[in-house]
Design a protein around this motif. Structure first.
Motif, PDB file in Angstrom:
ATOM      1  N   THR A  34      25.460-126.778  55.877  1.00  0.00           N
ATOM      2  CA  THR A  34      24.874-127.906  56.036  1.00  0.00           C
ATOM      3  C   THR A  34      24.862-128.509  57.497  1.00  0.00           C
ATOM      4  N   THR A  35      25.225-127.479  58.484  1.00  0.00           N
ATOM      5  CA  THR A  35      24.973-127.507  59.811  1.00  0.00           C
ATOM      6  C   THR A  35      23.273-127.497  59.821  1.00  0.00           C
ATOM      7  N   LYS A  36      22.480-127.097  58.939  1.00  0.00           N
ATOM      8  CA  LYS A  36      20.912-126.943  59.202  1.00  0.00           C
ATOM      9  C   LYS A  36      20.260-127.878  58.585  1.00  0.00           C
ATOM     10  N   TYR A  37      19.568-127.842  57.278  1.00  0.00           N
ATOM     11  CA  TYR A  37      18.603-128.948  56.916  1.00  0.00           C
ATOM     12  C   TYR A  37      19.341-130.104  56.395  1.00  0.00           C
ATOM     13  N   SER A  71      20.479-121.634  65.648  1.00  0.00           N
ATOM     14  CA  SER A  71      20.259-122.566  64.453  1.00  0.00           C
ATOM     15  C   SER A  71      19.152-122.961  64.139  1.00  0.00           C
ATOM     16  N   LEU A  72      18.729-123.723  63.158  1.00  0.00           N
ATOM     17  CA  LEU A  72      17.584-124.344  62.512  1.00  0.00           C
ATOM     18  C   LEU A  72      18.026-125.576  61.705  1.00  0.00           C
ATOM     19  N   GLY A  73      17.047-126.140  61.351  1.00  0.00           N
ATOM     20  CA  GLY A  73      17.183-127.292  60.415  1.00  0.00           C
ATOM     21  C   GLY A  73      17.221-128.707  61.195  1.00  0.00           C
ATOM     22  N   ILE A  85      26.470-131.388  63.982  1.00  0.00           N
ATOM     23  CA  ILE A  85      27.648-131.205  63.322  1.00  0.00           C
ATOM     24  C   ILE A  85      27.554-129.579  62.950  1.00  0.00           C
ATOM     25  N   LEU A  86      28.889-129.371  62.394  1.00  0.00           N
ATOM     26  CA  LEU A  86      28.823-127.929  61.731  1.00  0.00           C
ATOM     27  C   LEU A  86      29.428-128.378  60.362  1.00  0.00           C
ATOM     28  N   GLY A  87      28.994-127.526  59.452  1.00  0.00           N
ATOM     29  CA  GLY A  87      29.555-128.055  57.922  1.00  0.00           C
ATOM     30  C   GLY A  87      28.983-127.096  57.020  1.00  0.00           C
ATOM     31  N   LEU A 111      20.731-109.903  54.965  1.00  0.00           N
ATOM     32  CA  LEU A 111      21.649-111.073  54.786  1.00  0.00           C
ATOM     33  C   LEU A 111      21.995-111.803  56.147  1.00  0.00           C
ATOM     34  N   TYR A 112      22.130-113.097  56.086  1.00  0.00           N
ATOM     35  CA  TYR A 112      22.541-113.920  57.330  1.00  0.00           C
ATOM     36  C   TYR A 112      23.986-112.937  58.196  1.00  0.00           C
ATOM     37  N   GLY A 113      23.727-112.880  59.446  1.00  0.00           N
ATOM     38  CA  GLY A 113      24.538-111.819  60.215  1.00  0.00           C
ATOM     39  C   GLY A 113      25.880-112.302  60.101  1.00  0.00           C
ATOM     40  N   VAL A 158      24.499-117.768  45.591  1.00  0.00           N
ATOM     41  CA  VAL A 158      23.090-117.867  46.209  1.00  0.00           C
ATOM     42  C   VAL A 158      23.118-118.726  47.473  1.00  0.00           C
ATOM     43  N   ASP A 159      22.843-118.219  48.705  1.00  0.00           N
ATOM     44  CA  ASP A 159      22.788-118.956  49.929  1.00  0.00           C
ATOM     45  C   ASP A 159      21.579-119.525  50.056  1.00  0.00           C
ATOM     46  N   ASN A 160      21.661-120.998  49.792  1.00  0.00           N
ATOM     47  CA  ASN A 160      20.250-121.756  49.712  1.00  0.00           C
ATOM     48  C   ASN A 160      19.949-122.500  50.854  1.00  0.00           C
ATOM     49  N   THR A 161      20.493-122.078  52.036  1.00  0.00           N
ATOM     50  CA  THR A 161      20.296-122.864  53.268  1.00  0.00           C
ATOM     51  C   THR A 161      19.057-123.013  53.950  1.00  0.00           C
ATOM     52  N   PHE A 162      18.154-121.780  53.693  1.00  0.00           N
ATOM     53  CA  PHE A 162      16.907-121.965  54.377  1.00  0.00           C
ATOM     54  C   PHE A 162      15.938-122.592  53.458  1.00  0.00           C
ATOM     55  N   ALA A 163      16.113-122.903  52.198  1.00  0.00           N
ATOM     56  CA  ALA A 163      15.272-123.643  51.052  1.00  0.00           C
ATOM     57  C   ALA A 163      15.664-124.938  51.296  1.00  0.00           C
ATOM     58  N   ALA A 186      34.185-126.837  56.716  1.00  0.00           N
ATOM     59  CA  ALA A 186      34.082-127.249  57.846  1.00  0.00           C
ATOM     60  C   ALA A 186      32.799-126.456  58.584  1.00  0.00           C
ATOM     61  N   SER A 187      32.425-125.350  57.842  1.00  0.00           N
ATOM     62  CA  SER A 187      31.012-124.623  58.287  1.00  0.00           C
ATOM     63  C   SER A 187      30.571-123.862  57.365  1.00  0.00           C
ATOM     64  N   GLY A 188      29.148-123.628  57.373  1.00  0.00           N
ATOM     65  CA  GLY A 188      28.667-122.680  56.383  1.00  0.00           C
ATOM     66  C   GLY A 188      29.504-121.549  56.157  1.00  0.00           C
ATOM     67  N   MET A 189      29.923-120.680  57.243  1.00  0.00           N
ATOM     68  CA  MET A 189      30.688-119.760  56.975  1.00  0.00           C
ATOM     69  C   MET A 189      31.994-120.016  56.490  1.00  0.00           C
ATOM     70  N   GLY A 190      32.724-121.173  56.544  1.00  0.00           N
ATOM     71  CA  GLY A 190      33.964-121.581  55.946  1.00  0.00           C
ATOM     72  C   GLY A 190      33.533-121.648  54.369  1.00  0.00           C
ATOM     73  N   ALA A 191      32.566-122.179  54.003  1.00  0.00           N
ATOM     74  CA  ALA A 191      32.211-122.184  52.673  1.00  0.00           C
ATOM     75  C   ALA A 191      32.064-120.790  51.807  1.00  0.00           C
ATOM     76  N   ILE A 192      31.383-119.834  52.654  1.00  0.00           N
ATOM     77  CA  ILE A 192      30.978-118.681  52.224  1.00  0.00           C
ATOM     78  C   ILE A 192      32.464-117.895  51.882  1.00  0.00           C
ATOM     79  N   ASN A 193      33.122-118.077  52.957  1.00  0.00           N
ATOM     80  CA  ASN A 193      34.552-117.451  53.029  1.00  0.00           C
ATOM     81  C   ASN A 193      35.411-117.807  51.981  1.00  0.00           C
ATOM     82  N   LEU A 205      23.219-113.387  46.831  1.00  0.00           N
ATOM     83  CA  LEU A 205      21.661-113.568  47.218  1.00  0.00           C
ATOM     84  C   LEU A 205      21.509-114.640  48.133  1.00  0.00           C
ATOM     85  N   GLU A 206      20.399-114.561  48.946  1.00  0.00           N
ATOM     86  CA  GLU A 206      19.776-115.556  49.557  1.00  0.00           C
ATOM     87  C   GLU A 206      18.454-116.091  49.140  1.00  0.00           C
ATOM     88  N   THR A 207      17.992-117.469  49.284  1.00  0.00           N
ATOM     89  CA  THR A 207      16.682-117.777  48.524  1.00  0.00           C
ATOM     90  C   THR A 207      15.747-117.327  49.364  1.00  0.00           C
TER      91      THR A 207
HETATM   92  C1  LIG Z   1      23.781-120.793  59.733  1.00  0.00           C
HETATM   93  C2  LIG Z   1      24.085-120.054  58.156  1.00  0.00           C
HETATM   94  C3  LIG Z   1      25.132-119.802  57.801  1.00  0.00           C
HETATM   95  C4  LIG Z   1      26.415-120.064  58.493  1.00  0.00           C
HETATM   96  O1  LIG Z   1      26.595-121.360  58.616  1.00  0.00           O
HETATM   97  P1  LIG Z   1      27.417-122.096  59.966  1.00  0.00           P
HETATM   98  O2  LIG Z   1      27.526-123.597  59.602  1.00  0.00           O
HETATM   99  O3  LIG Z   1      26.918-121.372  61.237  1.00  0.00           O
HETATM  100  O4  LIG Z   1      28.920-121.594  59.671  1.00  0.00           O
HETATM  101  C5  LIG Z   1      25.310-119.108  56.667  1.00  0.00           C
HETATM  102  N1  LIG Z   1      24.084-118.915  55.884  1.00  0.00           N
HETATM  103  C6  LIG Z   1      22.846-118.990  56.562  1.00  0.00           C
HETATM  104  C7  LIG Z   1      21.632-118.819  55.648  1.00  0.00           C
HETATM  105  C8  LIG Z   1      22.890-119.481  57.889  1.00  0.00           C
HETATM  106  O5  LIG Z   1      21.624-120.027  58.164  1.00  0.00           O
END
Ligand SMILES: *Cc1c(COP(=O)(O)O)cnc(C)c1O
Length: 365
Positions: free
Chosen positions: A180-183, A310-312, A190-192, A84-86, A156-161, A58-65, A127-129
């Protein structure tokens, strides 16, 4: 893909019903286990990233947790990069405090430090890309190889790439996570989140845990993400091209002290980025001459860019890391992270580059 807006599914055969509850590739049974619209998103992102399967959240943090809690147990040790992402930094601190999971921090381009940090109880390298907000780029091939030698799982958190610029599994990662909230969704509506797995056994383990944790996305959010992904390649092209224009012009502006974007030759990650990435992403940061008050004046002077987190998405967003995304860091930690009191982070949208520059130029003025 239709939107299967339902919580559950009806059966004629009780054996098929029962079987669907035990594995991700059985019949669709209940929305917390899987849903056809959500599965379609999982398959699309798994293919894009070159993985075998994915678990959406349901959110990026949901996937990471889901990944961290699904794979770690008390007494385990994690190696993570400093930048690291906050939200992720917060979760790792919490895992240490409440669950006795120790974390060692290394630079994102230092495989020797990974080898040195390994202990018998080390399980995972995180890691984060491309990191936020100073855009350090992880040396994925070298870092993943060091982790593999030690038998660690690399996440690897690939959100920014996005998978357009990098597919970490090709460089040795075991699990790729995205907000997936981002790009990927791309329109700030949405949040994902999603976790993609190179390995089927890891996938099944985390899928099973995700059913218990309940980080399941809503089918409509999954559908909007699939819809957004149809233009991902085009949007990334424009994000990166706009970033190039702004980075070059900001670097040449007398009111700007420094620009942080890995496509600029002076950036500490430039060599790693030039080897790893075909382009350098849509996020940059810069320091305005005059520190915090000047940064604040810049942020209240923009008219096209929006002051927002946010971004993307398609719109350009700016924020002040020291008072927002990185507010939990004290001055010493901010300095260590290279974040200035006046640093402005820009998540570049897909507007016309000249409109953006006109706005930035008048705000700097
Ligand atoms: C936004 C973000 C997250 C968290 O994602 P949410 O969808 O806000 O929970 C994690 N990692 C990176 C790099 C992000 O930019």
């Amino acid at each position: 893909m239709p939107i299967y807006q339902t919580s559950g599914f009806q059966f004629e055969d009780p054996a098929v019903f029962a079987d669907g509850m035990t594995r991700p590739d059985g019949a669709f049974v209940y929305g917390r286990y899987s849903n056809p619209t959500v599965r379609s998103l999982e398959e699309a992102v798994a293919r894009l990233e070159g993985g075998t399967a994915a678990v959406a959240a349901a959110s990026g943090m949901g996937a990471i947790n889901t990944v961290l809690l699904g794979l770690l147990q008390p007494g385990d040790h994690v190696i993570a990069q400093h930048a690291l992402y906050g939200g992720t930094a917060h979760v790792l601190d919490d895992l240490t405090e409440r669950f006795g999971i120790q974390v060692s921090y290394v630079a994102e381009d230092d495989p020797a430090a990974v080898r040195e940090a390994v202990r018998p109880e080390t399980k995972l390298l995180y890691l984060e890309t491309i990191a936020n907000p100073m855009t350090q780029v992880a040396d994925l091939p070298a870092m993943c190889a060091a982790a593999r030698e030690a038998g660690l799982t690399t996440v690897v958190d690939n959100t920014f790439a996005s998978p357009i610029l990098c597919r970490p599994i090709e460089h040795g990662a075991d699990i790729v996570v995205h907000s997936t909230t981002k790009y990927l969704s791309g329109h700030a509506d949405i949040l994902g989140g999603i976790a993609v797995f190179a390995d089927d056994a890891l996938y099944r383990k985390v899928w099973s845990y995700s059913c218990a944790l309940g980080t399941t996305p809503d089918p409509f959010a999954a559908w909007l993400t699939l819809r957004g992904m149809q233009t991902l390649a085009l949007r990334m092209e424009r994000h990166c091209a706009n970033a190039r224009v702004l980075a070059d012009r900001l670097a040449g502006h007398p009111a700007v002290v420094a620009v942080h974007w890995p496509g600029l030759p002076g950036h500490p990650s430039y060599d790693v980025a030039a080897k790893l990435l075909p382009d350098f992403g849509g996020v940059l940061s810069f320091d305005v001459a005059g520190g915090r008050p000047a940064g604040e004046r810049f942020m209240s002077a923009v008219r096209l860019a929006l002051l927002a987190p946010s971004l993307g998405g398609v719109e350009t967003l700016i924020l002040h890391p020291a008072s927002t995304s990185h507010r939990h860091l004290d001055d010493a930690q901010l300095a260590q992270a290279g974040i200035g009191a006046g640093t402005v982070r820009v998540a570049i949208g897909i507007e016309h580059a000249e409109d953006l520059w006109a706005d930035f130029e008048q705000a700097l003025g």
